[in-house]
Write an enzyme that holds these catalytic residues in place. Structure first.
Site, PDB file in Angstrom:
ATOM      1  N   HIS A  31       0.815  -1.220   0.000  1.00  0.00           N
ATOM      2  CA  HIS A  31       0.000   0.000   0.000  1.00  0.00           C
ATOM      3  C   HIS A  31       0.852   1.276   0.000  1.00  0.00           C
ATOM      4  O   HIS A  31       0.298   2.378   0.018  1.00  0.00           O
ATOM      5  CB  HIS A  31      -0.924   0.025   1.221  1.00  0.00           C
ATOM      6  CG  HIS A  31      -1.986  -1.026   1.202  1.00  0.00           C
ATOM      7  ND1 HIS A  31      -2.856  -1.182   0.147  1.00  0.00           N
ATOM      8  CD2 HIS A  31      -2.317  -1.986   2.116  1.00  0.00           C
ATOM      9  CE1 HIS A  31      -3.687  -2.185   0.403  1.00  0.00           C
ATOM     10  NE2 HIS A  31      -3.365  -2.697   1.580  1.00  0.00           N
ATOM     11  N   ASP A  60      -2.878 -10.564  -2.582  1.00  0.00           N
ATOM     12  CA  ASP A  60      -3.436 -10.084  -1.320  1.00  0.00           C
ATOM     13  C   ASP A  60      -4.917  -9.770  -1.513  1.00  0.00           C
ATOM     14  O   ASP A  60      -5.359  -9.428  -2.615  1.00  0.00           O
ATOM     15  CB  ASP A  60      -2.681  -8.828  -0.873  1.00  0.00           C
ATOM     16  CG  ASP A  60      -3.045  -8.376   0.529  1.00  0.00           C
ATOM     17  OD1 ASP A  60      -2.331  -8.755   1.471  1.00  0.00           O
ATOM     18  OD2 ASP A  60      -4.047  -7.640   0.669  1.00  0.00           O
ATOM     19  N   HIS A 105      -6.503  -7.268  -0.703  1.00  0.00           N
ATOM     20  CA  HIS A 105      -6.746  -5.850  -0.962  1.00  0.00           C
ATOM     21  C   HIS A 105      -5.849  -5.374  -2.093  1.00  0.00           C
ATOM     22  O   HIS A 105      -4.695  -5.814  -2.221  1.00  0.00           O
ATOM     23  CB  HIS A 105      -6.482  -5.017   0.297  1.00  0.00           C
ATOM     24  CG  HIS A 105      -7.236  -5.517   1.490  1.00  0.00           C
ATOM     25  ND1 HIS A 105      -6.676  -6.389   2.399  1.00  0.00           N
ATOM     26  CD2 HIS A 105      -8.507  -5.302   1.892  1.00  0.00           C
ATOM     27  CE1 HIS A 105      -7.575  -6.687   3.333  1.00  0.00           C
ATOM     28  NE2 HIS A 105      -8.696  -6.036   3.041  1.00  0.00           N
ATOM     29  N   ASP A 164      -4.663 -13.074   3.156  1.00  0.00           N
ATOM     30  CA  ASP A 164      -5.852 -12.594   3.851  1.00  0.00           C
ATOM     31  C   ASP A 164      -7.123 -12.743   3.031  1.00  0.00           C
ATOM     32  O   ASP A 164      -8.192 -12.305   3.456  1.00  0.00           O
ATOM     33  CB  ASP A 164      -5.679 -11.143   4.307  1.00  0.00           C
ATOM     34  CG  ASP A 164      -5.132 -10.229   3.228  1.00  0.00           C
ATOM     35  OD1 ASP A 164      -4.751 -10.724   2.155  1.00  0.00           O
ATOM     36  OD2 ASP A 164      -5.063  -9.008   3.466  1.00  0.00           O
ATOM     37  N   TYR A 167      -3.724 -12.540   8.505  1.00  0.00           N
ATOM     38  CA  TYR A 167      -3.821 -12.132   9.907  1.00  0.00           C
ATOM     39  C   TYR A 167      -4.483 -13.159  10.817  1.00  0.00           C
ATOM     40  O   TYR A 167      -4.579 -12.930  12.017  1.00  0.00           O
ATOM     41  CB  TYR A 167      -4.571 -10.791   9.986  1.00  0.00           C
ATOM     42  CG  TYR A 167      -3.957  -9.767   9.062  1.00  0.00           C
ATOM     43  CD1 TYR A 167      -2.762  -9.136   9.393  1.00  0.00           C
ATOM     44  CD2 TYR A 167      -4.531  -9.473   7.823  1.00  0.00           C
ATOM     45  CE1 TYR A 167      -2.171  -8.227   8.535  1.00  0.00           C
ATOM     46  CE2 TYR A 167      -3.944  -8.566   6.955  1.00  0.00           C
ATOM     47  CZ  TYR A 167      -2.765  -7.944   7.312  1.00  0.00           C
ATOM     48  OH  TYR A 167      -2.173  -7.056   6.457  1.00  0.00           O
TER      49      TYR A 167
END
Length: 359
Positions: A174, A210, A212, A300, A339
């Protein structure tokens, strides 16, 4: 005859444990952090149980980072916590982590140019674009160690290993050229891709699995024809981070037109849809003509993970790893999200295992 098998090599650093965010500030509320140092222990433990080679990261200079980040971002991250602790804020309000309280967005500035803030509590929002990504005393050494993990993995691959997996923590996809957020501080995948370019690969591909969208990585290479970026992620239009980018019509611009491919998925998507998207990304890598691959390996998207609504299983991760390993490219795998501590190690090993085949 089939190619001989070799064990994957794992790069790690004990300093990646030094970052202790403890909490996130989300919609003004303090919530427990999920990007914990224990993530490193769970991953290293799982890879050790597989008998994989474990290599400690070697220190690297800032050259590769400065090719994907502005120097002022690195200087800010290196010094901001010390500045915060000298500012009186910890004594005034009891906050010993750096947390932005204002952001100099276009809505604030309008046609005004904006000046770099003097007050550290305003300066924090000059570089950080959310309130979730706190900086503590161990954040810079941990982020720097994560970058060293990625760059050491590049070193191993350029020396002849088929693939190397870097236990990067905190994650990085990010982070833009001059801003950080999303629990990320330095863009490890971007630094790895740039190091591969510098080592002689004319075209490099980054595939981001990922949950996101990796807005930072996408933005760094959005105008470049030499680095392809492809991502499968939960649809930001369905209300998921990073909310304002990561849509299918974002395909690159200028000389980089056509070198970005975003495949957003509806919440609840599982193995069939997700693995099919990874297959499409693998085909795009081949079409791009890349001679080296970087994988932003977030796990995730798994059903048990608390940070996304996707429902990928361990079998799905194994299939995706097989698809990307099947490209036969020198590959650097960089840890991003993931996570759910009890499943984290197993998901990582399922994805990485196919990369054990030697070239």
């Amino acid at each position: 005859m089939p190619a001989p098998r070799s064990l994957p090599v794992v790069v790690w650093s004990p300093d990646t444990r030094l970052h202790h965010p403890d909490a996130e500030i989300w919609v003004g509320v303090r919530t427990d952090g999920t990007e914990l140092p224990e993530r490193v222990d769970r991953i290293v433990g799982a890879t050790s149980n597989e008998g994989w080679d474990l290599v400690e990261a070697a220190p690297h200079g800032d050259d590769a980072l400065l090719e994907v980040h502005d120097r002022d971002l690195l200087d800010h991250l290196r010094t901001v916590h010390d500045t915060w602790m000298r500012s009186g804020i910890p004594e005034l309000v009891g906050q010993d982590k750096v947390v932005p309280y204002m952001f100099a967005t276009a809505a604030m500035l309008g046609a005004l140019p904006g000046r770099r803030p003097t007050a550290v509590h305003a300066l924090a929002g000059w570089y950080c674009y959310d309130t979730m990504t706190l900086v503590g005393p161990g954040t810079w050494p941990a982020a720097r160690a994560a970058a060293d993990c990625a760059l050491t993995a590049v070193d191993l691959v350029t020396a002849g290993r088929a693939a190397a997996y870097a236990v990067c923590r905190p994650p990085g996809h990010h982070v833009t050229r001059n801003g950080y957020g999303g629990s990320c501080y330095l863009n490890n995948a971007a630094a790895a891709a740039q190091a591969l370019r510098r080592s002689g690969h004319e075209r490099v591909a980054i595939i981001d699995v990922d949950a996101h969208h990796g807005n930072g990585t996408a933005s760094i290479f959005y105008e470049r024809p030499d680095v392809f970026y492809g991502s499968v992620h939960v649809d930001p239009g369905a209300g998921w981070f990073p909310h304002v980018v990561g849509f299918a019509d974002e395909t690159g611009t200028g000389q980089g037109a056509g070198t970005t491919l975003h495949l957003p998925l509806e919440p609840g998507a599982g193995d069939d849809v997700w693995v099919a998207a990874v297959e499409r990304l693998a085909e795009a890598v081949a079409a791009h003509g890349a001679s080296a691959l970087v994988v932003s390996l977030g796990v995730d998207a798994a059903a048990d993970d608390p940070e996304s609504p996707l429902c990928v299983t361990r079998d799905g991760y194994a299939s995706a790893g097989g698809l990307l390993a099947g490209l036969g490219l020198p590959s650097v795998l960089v840890q991003e999200g993931g996570y759910h501590l009890d499943s984290l190690g197993g998901l990582v090993t399922a994805f990485v295992k196919p990369f054990g085949a030697s070239r």
